[in-house]
Structures are given as C-alpha cells and as structure tokens.
Design a protein around this motif. Structure first.
Motif, PDB file in Angstrom:
ATOM      1  N   THR A  19     -13.734  16.687   5.002  1.00 10.46           N
ATOM      2  CA  THR A  19     -14.200  15.787   4.128  1.00 10.46           C
ATOM      3  C   THR A  19     -12.975  15.003   3.127  1.00 10.46           C
ATOM      4  N   ALA A  20     -12.948  15.842   2.305  1.00  8.93           N
ATOM      5  CA  ALA A  20     -12.150  15.750   1.404  1.00  8.93           C
ATOM      6  C   ALA A  20     -10.801  15.884   1.660  1.00  8.93           C
ATOM      7  N   VAL A  21     -10.234  16.740   2.257  1.00 11.75           N
ATOM      8  CA  VAL A  21      -8.973  16.617   2.484  1.00 11.75           C
ATOM      9  C   VAL A  21      -8.198  15.764   3.262  1.00 11.75           C
ATOM     10  N   GLU A  22      -9.093  15.243   4.400  1.00  6.03           N
ATOM     11  CA  GLU A  22      -9.292  14.191   4.898  1.00  6.03           C
ATOM     12  C   GLU A  22      -8.896  12.922   4.321  1.00  6.03           C
ATOM     13  N   GLU A  23      -9.849  12.820   2.782  1.00  2.77           N
ATOM     14  CA  GLU A  23      -9.657  11.154   2.338  1.00  2.77           C
ATOM     15  C   GLU A  23      -8.783  11.423   1.720  1.00  2.77           C
ATOM     16  N   ALA A  24      -8.560  12.166   0.706  1.00  2.00           N
ATOM     17  CA  ALA A  24      -7.046  13.234  -0.225  1.00  2.00           C
ATOM     18  C   ALA A  24      -5.898  12.256   0.986  1.00  2.00           C
ATOM     19  N   LEU A  25      -5.684  12.617   2.102  1.00  2.00           N
ATOM     20  CA  LEU A  25      -4.491  12.389   3.479  1.00  2.00           C
ATOM     21  C   LEU A  25      -4.774  10.546   3.423  1.00  2.00           C
ATOM     22  N   PHE A  26      -5.938  10.242   3.468  1.00  6.57           N
ATOM     23  CA  PHE A  26      -6.434   9.071   4.227  1.00  6.57           C
ATOM     24  C   PHE A  26      -5.482   8.505   3.204  1.00  6.57           C
ATOM     25  N   LEU A  27      -6.134   8.346   1.342  1.00 10.60           N
ATOM     26  CA  LEU A  27      -6.106   7.890   0.321  1.00 10.60           C
ATOM     27  C   LEU A  27      -4.586   7.716   0.008  1.00 10.60           C
ATOM     28  N   THR A  28      -3.547   8.647   0.510  1.00 13.42           N
ATOM     29  CA  THR A  28      -2.347   8.179  -0.153  1.00 13.42           C
ATOM     30  C   THR A  28      -1.193   7.399   1.232  1.00 13.42           C
ATOM     31  N   ASN A  29      -2.103   6.866   1.745  1.00 12.97           N
ATOM     32  CA  ASN A  29      -1.635   5.170   2.269  1.00 12.97           C
ATOM     33  C   ASN A  29      -1.264   4.334   1.263  1.00 12.97           C
ATOM     34  N   PHE A  30      -2.297   4.098   0.179  1.00 10.74           N
ATOM     35  CA  PHE A  30      -2.712   3.560  -0.784  1.00 10.74           C
ATOM     36  C   PHE A  30      -1.851   4.413  -2.152  1.00 10.74           C
ATOM     37  N   ALA A  31      -2.763   4.949  -2.933  1.00 10.88           N
ATOM     38  CA  ALA A  31      -2.237   5.968  -4.266  1.00 10.88           C
ATOM     39  C   ALA A  31      -1.512   5.657  -4.264  1.00 10.88           C
TER      40      ALA A  31
END
Ligand code: FAD
Ligand code: NAP
Length: 338
Positions: free
Chosen positions: A164-176
């Motif tokens: 979950t943490a790794v997927e969330e980190a990857l997903f958040l690079t779309n915004f952050a």
C-alpha cells in the motif's frame, strides 16, 4: 417482508445474510444467489470495500489492468444480476447467540438470517500519535486516491513499507513535486515489481530506518508544514518539510461486530476451521481480510467468499434434511422462511 409495530422498523428474513461488499461479500453473493438461497447483502459504509480506495489493480486474473472502483461496480452488478439483493445499510449490531441470527441496521431494519457470511474486511491502521489525530483530514490521510489531488505541486511524505505504501507513493507522484517514503526498516516488504518502480521514480526519495515522531503544522488554518522523524539507529531527530502525510502502515480486521462472540487470533482476525470458512459458531461463516492475516488480496478474498457461500449452502441443506444442523446444540432451531 414483515413490518413490525414501529412504523419505520422493517424486518427482513433471509436464508443467508452477507455482511460486507468487498470482493469476499460480492463473490459470496454471486454463489449464494446461484444456489437459490436468495441472499441479502448489506454493503456497509464503504460500498465495494478497500479496492474503491485504489486506482490500477494489476493482479486480478483476466484483467491486465483494471481500476479498483470499476472492478467493484462490476462485482456488484454481477451479484445483483444473479439475484443477490444488495442493500445500502450498515450493520450496527449482530446477535449470534441463537438461531435465527439477528442483525440490526443503522436504517432501523432488522435482518433475521439462518446463516451469516461475515465479509467486513479490514480498515487502515493509524500510528496513534496525537499530532496525527489533530491533522487527520487537514493534511494527514490514509487514502492517496481520495486525497492525493489536493497536493498538486507540493511535497508529501508516505509512512510504511508494504504494497500500500509503495503504491500510494507511486500514485502521489502524479500530483506531488516530491514524495518521501519513510520506512522504519531498510528493506521494503512490498512486491519486487513495485519496489523496482519505486526505486526508478525520480520524484520518490526513500528515507530508511526512520519513524514518524510528530506532525508539525499551523493551527489557524489547520494545516501540515512538516514532519519530525527519528533515525531508529542513531536516535537523531530531523524535520522534513511537507504539506501532506499519508499513513500506509497496514490494515486491521474490521471485527467490531463479532470480536466478543467469535474466536479470534493474530490481533483480531476471525478464526476459521482449516480449509473452510466455518467459524466457532455453526451457521456463521467468515471470508476475506476479516479472517486472513496472511494473503489479504482481492483474489483470495473472492475465493473465500465463494467458499463461504458453498459452506453456507451445505449447512442449510443439512439443517433442512436433519431438522437441526450438526453442532446446533448451542443455538435455537432454524425457523421456517416466510
Ligand atoms: P474489504 O474490501 O475490506 O470490504 C469490506 C466490506 O465490509 C466493505 O464493503 C465495508 O463497507 C463492509 N463492512 C464493514 N463493516 C460493516 C458493517 N458493520 N456492516 C456492513 N458492512 C460492513 N489486493 C489485490 O489483490 N490487488 C491490489 O492491487 C490491491 N490493492 C490495494 C490497494 C489498497 C490501497 C488497499 C487498501 C488494498 C489493496 N488490496 C489489493 C487488498 C484488497 O483490497 C483486499 O484484500 C480486499 O479488498 C479484501 O476484500 P474483503 O471483501 O475481505 O473486504
Ligand atoms: P502490510 O503489508 O502489513 O505493510 C505495513 C507496512 O507498514 C510494513 O512495511 C510495516 O513495517 C509498516 N508499519 C506497520 N506498523 C508500523 C508502525 N507502527 N510504524 C511504522 N511503520 C509501520 O500492509 P499493506 O501495505 O497495507 O498491505 C496489506 C495487504 O494488502 C497485504 O497483504 C498486501 O499485499 C495487500 N495489498 C496488495 C496490493 C497489490 O497486490 N498490489 C496493494 C496494496 C495492498 P515492517 O515492514 O517493518 O513490518
């Protein structure tokens, strides 16, 4: 359908009550409906379950890639098409001490069932820090797909080292503009394919062997400005500027309805008989993340949902032929259906 004395309080009788609308619940719905058990499924506060909080799912067999929320709509439609009645309600109380079992919905409806399939899944864990609580909803979140959009061009931290943490980190690079993944060890427990993607992403910086000490921010307006982290090896405290903190440290079984009635283990997971979904009470079956402390996948949850429906079907058939099912001594006999 009965209407009781209270004008608003409805009583619904069913052979099989399914509680939960994740992969386990909907799959149980498909199988129980196809067994002509006319199941009722109560969806709970999160219709579709955990997969509605993610984006791409790449390990659902038959779909190279599917959006989690879309997959769950398909599962719901499938269950309904087979004849499962899907109800938008939350079970607030469940009495398993005698048969038929009785559940109370937030809506006021009482559900009376000969067999119950528990598929209430799991919920995100929190660190339990006062500052985490203070900024929840104001910069601290446990759902990147829900809240990531608010952090366009900002720096974010993610806490955890699992899938979950790794997927969330990857997903958040779309915004952050930058994502710091803070993990308490120097090795991730996430799948290798995800770890590879993480390490190759230029926007993500892992911070190994650190724990979150405190979320720091402003009071008026309430908002996050930084996190204070501790190096677990040296004890040194440092501050990382960020506007968002995503906590992804795992999930705990959603066992509130049954933890005082059924046998549990490993931090609250409902115990089932090996190779079966039978719980410590005959006629009550458990499937999915509620009972699984090992695999916790959509496909394994769906598999257990199937097993639970088949187990419930066999239980009810035995009850019908024998008058009372095996192991029924502690519970009242089944009452006839409407
Ligand atoms: P859940 O999906 O947890 O659903 C539980 C259901 O129970 C919900 O509908 C809820 O509303 C209901 N409920 C709870 N309490 C009540 C109540 N009192 N009354 C009525 N209903 C109630 N797995 C994969 O295989 N692939 C992935 O890519 C993947 N990605 C993930 C990404 C994230 C961010 C997360 C958090 C998990 C991911 N998982 C993935 C894991 C997967 O989502 C779970 O293993 C799966 O959803 C568990 O299914 P379940 O049916 O047991 O329960
Ligand atoms: P998880 O696998 O239990 O990982 C939790 C992570 O948080 C671990 O790295 C753990 O550290 C860390 N952690 C736990 N408590 C902590 C604390 N108090 N402080 C700091 N760190 C802490 O949980 P998850 O990642 O949510 O995954 C749950 C299940 O869903 C898993 O079975 C996973 O495979 C599944 N899932 C699958 C997918 C996919 O298939 N793509 C995606 C998401 C989730 P340690 O490593 O040191 O223990």
């Amino acid at each position: 359908m009965d209407i009781t004395g209270d004008a608003m309080a409805e009583t619904r009788k069913t052979k099989v009550l399914i509680i939960g609308s994740g992969p386990a619940g909907y799959t149980a719905g498909v199988y129980a409906a196809r067994a002509m058990l006319e199941p009722i499924l109560v969806q709970g506060i999160e219709p579709g379950g955990q997969l509605t909080t993610t984006t791409e799912v790449e390990n659902w067999p038959g779909d190279t890639e599917v959006q989690g929320p879309d997959l769950m709509v398909r599962m719901q439609d499938h269950a309904k098409a087979m004849g499962c009645e899907v109800i938008g309600d939350i079970v607030s109380d469940l009495n398993l001490s005698e048969r038929p079992f009785r559940a109370k919905g937030d809506s006021g409806t009482e559900y009376v069932a000969d067999a119950v399939i528990l598929a209430t899944g799991a919920r995100a864990k929190w660190l339990g820090l006062p500052s985490e609580e203070k900024f929840k909803g104001f910069g601290v979140s446990a759902c990147a797909t829900c809240d990531g959009f608010f952090y366009r061009g900002q720096e974010i931290v993610v806490i955890g080292g699992g899938n979950t943490a790794v997927e969330e980190a990857l997903f958040l690079t779309n915004f952050a503009s930058k994502v710091t993944l803070i993990h308490r060890r120097d090795e991730l427990r996430a799948e290798k394919i995800l770890v590879d993607r993480l390490m190759k992403n230029p926007k993500i910086e892992p911070l190994w062997s650190h724990t979150l000490e405190e979320v720091v921010g402003t009071d008026n307006p309430l908002g996050v400005e930084a996190v204070r982290v501790r190096n677990v090896k040296s004890g040194e405290i440092t501050e990382i500027p960020c506007k968002g903190v995503f906590v992804a440290i795992g999930h705990a079984p959603a066992n509130e309805l049954v933890k005082d009635q059924l046998e549990t283990h490993m931090g609250g997971y409902v115990v089932t008989k090996p190779g079966s979904t039978e719980t410590s009470i005959p006629g009550v079956f458990a499937a999915g993340d509620l009972t699984d402390h090992v695999y916790r996948q959509a496909v394994t949850s769906a598999g257990m949902g199937c097993m639970a429906a088949l187990d419930a079907e066999r239980f009810l058939a035995e009850a019908e032929t024998a008058g009372a099912p095996e192991g029924a001594e502690h519970a009242a006999p089944l009452t006839p259906q409407d």
